[in-house]
Design an enzyme around this catalytic site. Structure first.
Site, PDB file in Angstrom:
ATOM      1  N   GLU A 335       0.906  -1.161   0.000  1.00  0.00           N
ATOM      2  CA  GLU A 335       0.000   0.000   0.000  1.00  0.00           C
ATOM      3  C   GLU A 335       0.943   1.209   0.000  1.00  0.00           C
ATOM      4  O   GLU A 335       1.078   1.929   0.990  1.00  0.00           O
ATOM      5  CB  GLU A 335      -0.889  -0.025   1.248  1.00  0.00           C
ATOM      6  N   HIS A 360      -4.823  -4.149  -0.863  1.00  0.00           N
ATOM      7  CA  HIS A 360      -4.280  -3.067  -1.687  1.00  0.00           C
ATOM      8  C   HIS A 360      -3.382  -3.589  -2.824  1.00  0.00           C
ATOM      9  O   HIS A 360      -3.784  -3.629  -3.956  1.00  0.00           O
ATOM     10  CB  HIS A 360      -3.539  -2.007  -0.863  1.00  0.00           C
TER      11      HIS A 360
END
Lengths: 502, 502
Positions: A335, A360
């Site tokens: 992320e 993510h």
């Protein structure tokens, strides 16, 4: 004569050109998410309605770029999104499952705020940050005051209180010049909300409401991450991790008895990544115990917290290898915008540890081999467009890596992360961003259908349960088609059906 | 005994894990641009110096994200880039060729500004925009005044004049809220500069300076695009397209006789795309004639102007098919964020028309089939990071599609587009952005070497000439290595050699 031959040759070359062009376009779009779906007659009618709305909105953006909503900061676009025909359509779509959200940010901000009117709630400001706690009578380490008294004493208190429950600000570009400032505020918000929702009666009402908001957004199932924090009663009783799981299950059963067509929920145990090896060992013990006690409800394990600042997965390989024998993993990885750093390298470890999904995976598009791996091994990427925007990974969502993942038909699910903290609710806002911001102008109902299918396909459900979920989802899907067609005769059709040709 | 066996098994599993991990990392990075290059001993030493500087700067960014330069707007980062050790290193690198820039924005802003001190330059403001022209004595359609008089009359005139020669502003976020405003300003700047540089003596000095600035930036060869506008003398004589090409060639010969190790230049005829079919027919005539007259100097054909607003390639297929018999193409395509629009579709036509390179191709990463095509058919993508940032396609250059193209080993060349208008110069600023903003922390000298090689490999030179260019470039490369090592003993080594381990 020569002229005729030349003209004929040019016409032939030109005919070849248009054939080649059509093939190339078809070949390219055949890789998009949803492109393998063949729409039924009914779906085609519904698709016409959807695409009428989409083309209108997209082409308005092309003509006036400053009006295009996925390119604007969500704090500014939110109210305009709510007026969008595409958004209203997406709200009605049976979206399947919500697969990436966190325990302290599951409900709408409005609901969270209204919880501050509950009796016995006290506040105390430490380092300019509000702490909240319910007490019979306050005492201890802080100068606690009743929230209802603070409200009476100071007319601007409510505004302050509201500001403590989210990261929303008037001018995000100015107040959050970099990721550092917004993540600080984000983490502080968690710390405020924590004391509010960890009070047992609130905890259960809050979780019930989380399920209700998803249900109202046409989401049938959730897998959410949580820290299993200590939940408390006014009388001092507290709940340990097993106890907290018990509370979730009790509320879930209540909810399912009230809303029989809600499919269910699972929990991903996701404690902080900013810990030492001893604590990581304890995680293994707790996680294993939870899985034994609640084999169905516990979907698996993850580690959370600011990935750029916390420990990378590589620091806990022995523990995670041990845990892999009994648990599925759902690791947050990359992320981040920092390619080649330890945060980014979490992708390698997540995949090597056979993660079921990746939280993510923002950085994965810069890793060609890993892209191949996730596709071949059906490791889904949990993509949260609005979260990535407001937490400063990207501004214009057309530049989000999700755009490539959608175009390349990667195993993507669209998720909402922490909607409370930026004023979103359910999944529809993020789906809107994916459909308008990631996808091509031409991407249509097939993409939305595939995203819903993906959310069930890549869930932690066992095969039999998945089949059951698919069957139930299909019923909802067909009901949805009928409803759109029915309502379109009156209101939809007039305003949505516009010229499809550019 | 059981404990020993279990521990041994865990250790074995763990050993396997680390082996697998190393393989996966190696397999992933083996696809990056430059990864096939094996560095010599000398190159490894130079690489250590480069990576010392890179790690220092990159890790500082990771610790304090607000300091990371590729994430900032170029108007703000430029002066800080000039202090960067990595940038200073890149300036010294023999970068090969500059393959995408435009006739009216080839020199540094400072040089362009100094041209306004030339005699006989007149100015006239029309619709708040300065027009410039050289006259013996001004007359005609505008209230022309001598620039030197305007300077005397108004102390703030110079500041105004400067503002008309670039798109630089103090607060780009505020002054350019969307792509519309910045493109308007950008096009207006071309209109001002046009009259200044189309005066024959200036035209030739200006082109000489453009070559000199590239030469000083260690660039040995250029292919640039131009409109072949009407060039004029004070006495009213004007030059038609062939005459203008003659002026370029004359200046190029002058430059090469002054700087014998400059390799050369080629021209891509690139008139406006905002035209009707009749004008497009005329383009075919002009281009064919130019290619016949100057077969070596004319590299090929392109169409320019705002791609979102102008005509797409698909409107000119008959003309372009005809032209394809005699010309190479270097089409601008998908300099856009609008996936699936006519602008984006230019990619399909460019590739079907067998383009030699693609200008920008910003949108190509959302087209999996086209990505495959450009790789297999060696169609190079001319990537201009700073241009795309200042013209509002992307803010943080880590989100630029170039990052993926670099990671996936696509045929990329780094180009500068219109450096004058944003205060850049040569290629080094854009190379810096690619090396720090696109690439992984780990990408090293091999990437820079490959970018230089790519720039020659994907040029319009014929094979024999290319070999010659490679040989000359290799001599420069070796001299560069020696120079870095020599200077590193004194100043480089101390400040650059830092810990490589994270």
């Amino acid at each position: 004569m020569a002229t005729i031959i030349i003209l004929t040759l040019i016409t032939l070359a030109s005919a070849d050109y248009w054939t080649d062009r059509a093939h190339l376009i078809a070949s390219d779009s055949s890789q998009n998410i949803g492109s393998s779906i063949v729409l039924s007659d009914k779906e085609r009618q519904v698709n016409n309605i959807l695409m009428g709305a989409k083309f209108k909105e997209y082409d308005q953006g092309f003509a006036n770029p400053e009006t295009f909503l996925p390119a604007q900061h969500f704090f500014k676009s939110k109210s305009k999104i709510e007026e969008s025909g595409v958004f209203k359509f997406i709200q009605k779509v049976p979206k399947g499952a919500s697969l990436h959200s966190h325990d302290s940010a599951l409900v709408s901000l409005e609901y969270l705020y209204n919880l501050t009117y509950r009796e016995n709630l006290y506040g105390c400001v430490v380092n300019q940050r509000l702490r909240l706690h319910f007490f019979d009578s306050a005492s201890g380490d802080c100068e606690w005051e009743l929230i209802q008294d603070l409200r009476k004493q100071n007319s601007s208190f409510d505004e302050y209180l509201r500001s403590q429950l989210s990261i929303i600000v008037d001018d995000p570009e100015k107040e959050y010049p970099s990721i550092t400032q917004v993540w600080n505020r984000f983490m502080q918000t968690f710390s405020t909300v924590f004391g509010l929702v960890a009070y047992r009666p609130v905890f259960q009402d809050y979780f019930y409401q989380a399920l209700k908001e998803l249900y109202d957004d046409n989401v049938m199932y959730i897998e959410f991450r949580g820290l299993l924090p200590e939940v408390y009663e006014l009388n001092g009783t507290t709940y340990d991790p097993e106890g907290v799981v018990g509370l979730y299950l009790e509320t879930l059963e209540d909810f399912k008895s009230d809303y029989a067509d809600f499919f269910g929920a699972r929990f991903i145990y996701a404690p902080s990544r900013s810990v030492n090896n001893k604590t990581a060992d304890d995680y293994v013990t707790t996680a294993t115990k939870l899985k034994t006690l609640f084999p169905d409800f516990i979907a698996g394990f993850d580690l959370v917290g600011p990935e750029d600042r916390g420990k990378p997965l590589v620091q806990f390989i022995p523990q995670l290898l041990r845990l892999s024998k009994s648990m599925k993993f759902f690791f947050h990885a990359a992320e981040t915008n920092w390619c080649g750093t330890t945060t980014d390298m979490n992708l390698f470890d997540a995949i090597l540890l056979n993660t079921t999904r990746i939280g993510h995976g923002y950085g994965i598009v810069k890793h060609p081999k890993l892209l191949k791996e996730v596709k071949e091994r059906h490791i889904a990427l949990e993509v949260s467009p609005i979260s990535n925007q407001v937490l400063k990974l990207v501004d214009d969502l057309r530049n989000h890596p999700g755009a490539l993942l959608v175009a390349g038909g990667f195993p993507v699910v669209i998720t909402c992360d922490d909607p409370t903290f930026w004023g979103a609710k359910g999944l529809s806002y993020d789906w809107y961003m994916a459909f308008m911001g990631f996808a091509s102008r031409e991407s249509d109902l097939r993409m939305l259908k595939q995203l819903a299918i993906n959310s069930l396909k890549y869930s932690a459900m066992e095969e039999e349960e998945k089949c059951d979920a698919f069957n139930k989802w299909e019923l909802m899907w067909n009901r949805f088609l009928d409803e759109v067609l029915k309502s379109s005769v009156s209101k939809y059709f007039d305003c949505y059906t516009v010229n499809r040709v550019r």
